[in-house]
Scaffold this motif. Sequence first.
Motif, PDB file in Angstrom:
ATOM      1  N   GLU A 148      -6.197 -58.420  -1.663  1.00  0.00           N
ATOM      2  CA  GLU A 148      -6.563 -59.597  -0.877  1.00  0.00           C
ATOM      3  C   GLU A 148      -5.523 -59.929   0.205  1.00  0.00           C
ATOM      4  O   GLU A 148      -5.461 -61.059   0.691  1.00  0.00           O
ATOM      5  N   GLU A 179      -1.020 -64.372  -7.346  1.00  0.00           N
ATOM      6  CA  GLU A 179      -1.760 -65.389  -8.089  1.00  0.00           C
ATOM      7  C   GLU A 179      -1.558 -65.195  -9.596  1.00  0.00           C
ATOM      8  O   GLU A 179      -2.085 -65.949 -10.391  1.00  0.00           O
ATOM      9  N   GLY A 215     -10.146 -60.539  -7.493  1.00  0.00           N
ATOM     10  CA  GLY A 215     -10.347 -61.702  -6.651  1.00  0.00           C
ATOM     11  C   GLY A 215     -11.083 -61.261  -5.411  1.00  0.00           C
ATOM     12  O   GLY A 215     -11.142 -60.057  -5.107  1.00  0.00           O
ATOM     13  N   SER A 216     -11.704 -62.203  -4.735  1.00  0.00           N
ATOM     14  CA  SER A 216     -12.485 -61.901  -3.539  1.00  0.00           C
ATOM     15  C   SER A 216     -13.587 -60.873  -3.813  1.00  0.00           C
ATOM     16  O   SER A 216     -14.033 -60.174  -2.911  1.00  0.00           O
ATOM     17  N   ASN A 252      -9.534 -70.093 -10.289  1.00  0.00           N
ATOM     18  CA  ASN A 252      -8.701 -69.479  -9.246  1.00  0.00           C
ATOM     19  C   ASN A 252      -7.512 -70.385  -8.971  1.00  0.00           C
ATOM     20  O   ASN A 252      -7.672 -71.509  -8.500  1.00  0.00           O
TER      21      ASN A 252
HETATM   22 MG    MG Z   1      -9.642 -65.555  -6.228  1.00  0.00          MG
END
Ligand code: MG
Length: 340
Positions: A15, A96, A177-178, A304
């Motif tokens: 990401e 993250e 993610g994404s 998230n």
């Molecule tokens: Mg995410």
Amino acid sequence: MKKKIGVIFGGQSSEHKVSLVSATSVLNNIDTEKYEVVKIGITNDGKWFVYNGEIDYIENGNWIKDEKNLISHGERILFNREIDVVFPVLHGLYGEDGTIQGVCKLAEIPCVGCDVLASAVCMDKVYTKYVLENFNINQASYVVVHKDEYKDRENEILQEIEEKLSYPVFIKPANSGSSVGISKGKNKDDVKLGLIEAFKHDRKILVEKGLNAREIEVSVLGNRKAIASVPGEVVPCKEFYDYEAKYEDDSSELLIPAGLTENEMEEIKLLAIRIYKLLDCEGMARVDFLVDKDNGEVYLNEVNTLPGFTSISMYPKLWAASGIEYSELISRLIELAEEK
Ligand code: MG
Ligand code: ATP
Ligand code: MG
Ligand code: MG
């Protein structure tokens, strides 16, 4: 004296590009009367730089070519205690997942958002399930597939998925993610291909029962005393909210508020805060739900901890709709980091 905020962007995750966009928004909107900003870029291969050039060069990735404005070994600025608060505008792996949060902790610099444990648990979709199922939080049924075991027991595992979940299923790298590496499987062959794709991103895969559901998202803000925004709804322009529907095709819709009744909204807000606290979240998180289109049953999809942060992303938009505008939101997050 103004507080020095280290805004970190880029990073080694899939990401990276999304982070550049989020960080550009943060840099353009942070209150510079209050804060002095230090821009810290991390390249795809993990090199840290302090970047003194134009904000405009970040989004398109050209900051890395702006050599006269780069100072290498940017990580030193943390351990030299030259900044007061870190705002990691990073998504996914090494951003993250608790790793950068751990670095800040070692350097004794407050970091915006969740701490090490909450970041790690929320990043790993399997662990989120393991923790929350102890508290009866409704989540889609699932099967966990490990790469090494799959090699030896492929047929058995495919059979288990079919019997336990039926089709369609969603195949997700545990740490994703994404929507990177995520696919929808409508039969055994799809699942095989989906697993091959997902294994490119992670050794642990979550295969989940596919729900015919609306996607409802709630922004939560705060440390132990957390508040929830008005819920929003994502209406993907494709069969599901994949990478393209998120970032490349602008016909996906964000509905704010979500098309729920007042009662349903209040319930989902309380549930979002409950989940946030159970996972020990701090600072912020976007808690995402799936609401069954047929019977209204609410499932947690995921949490998230560093959600998309451009000014048109759901997290800040939900706050704007709830009375906290973008630059005020950034200031609050910085204050929350200092309060921890
Ligand atoms: Mg995410
Ligand atoms: P984000 O970018 O929000 O971090 P992510 O990569 O962590 O997303 P998910 O939110 O788990 O991935 O899944 C991506 C999308 O796939 C969801 O937004 C939804 O459209 C679809 N999806 C995921 N799981 C399910 C499910 N069990 N049933 C139906 N749709 C699902
Ligand atoms: Mg996610
Ligand atoms: Mg999601």
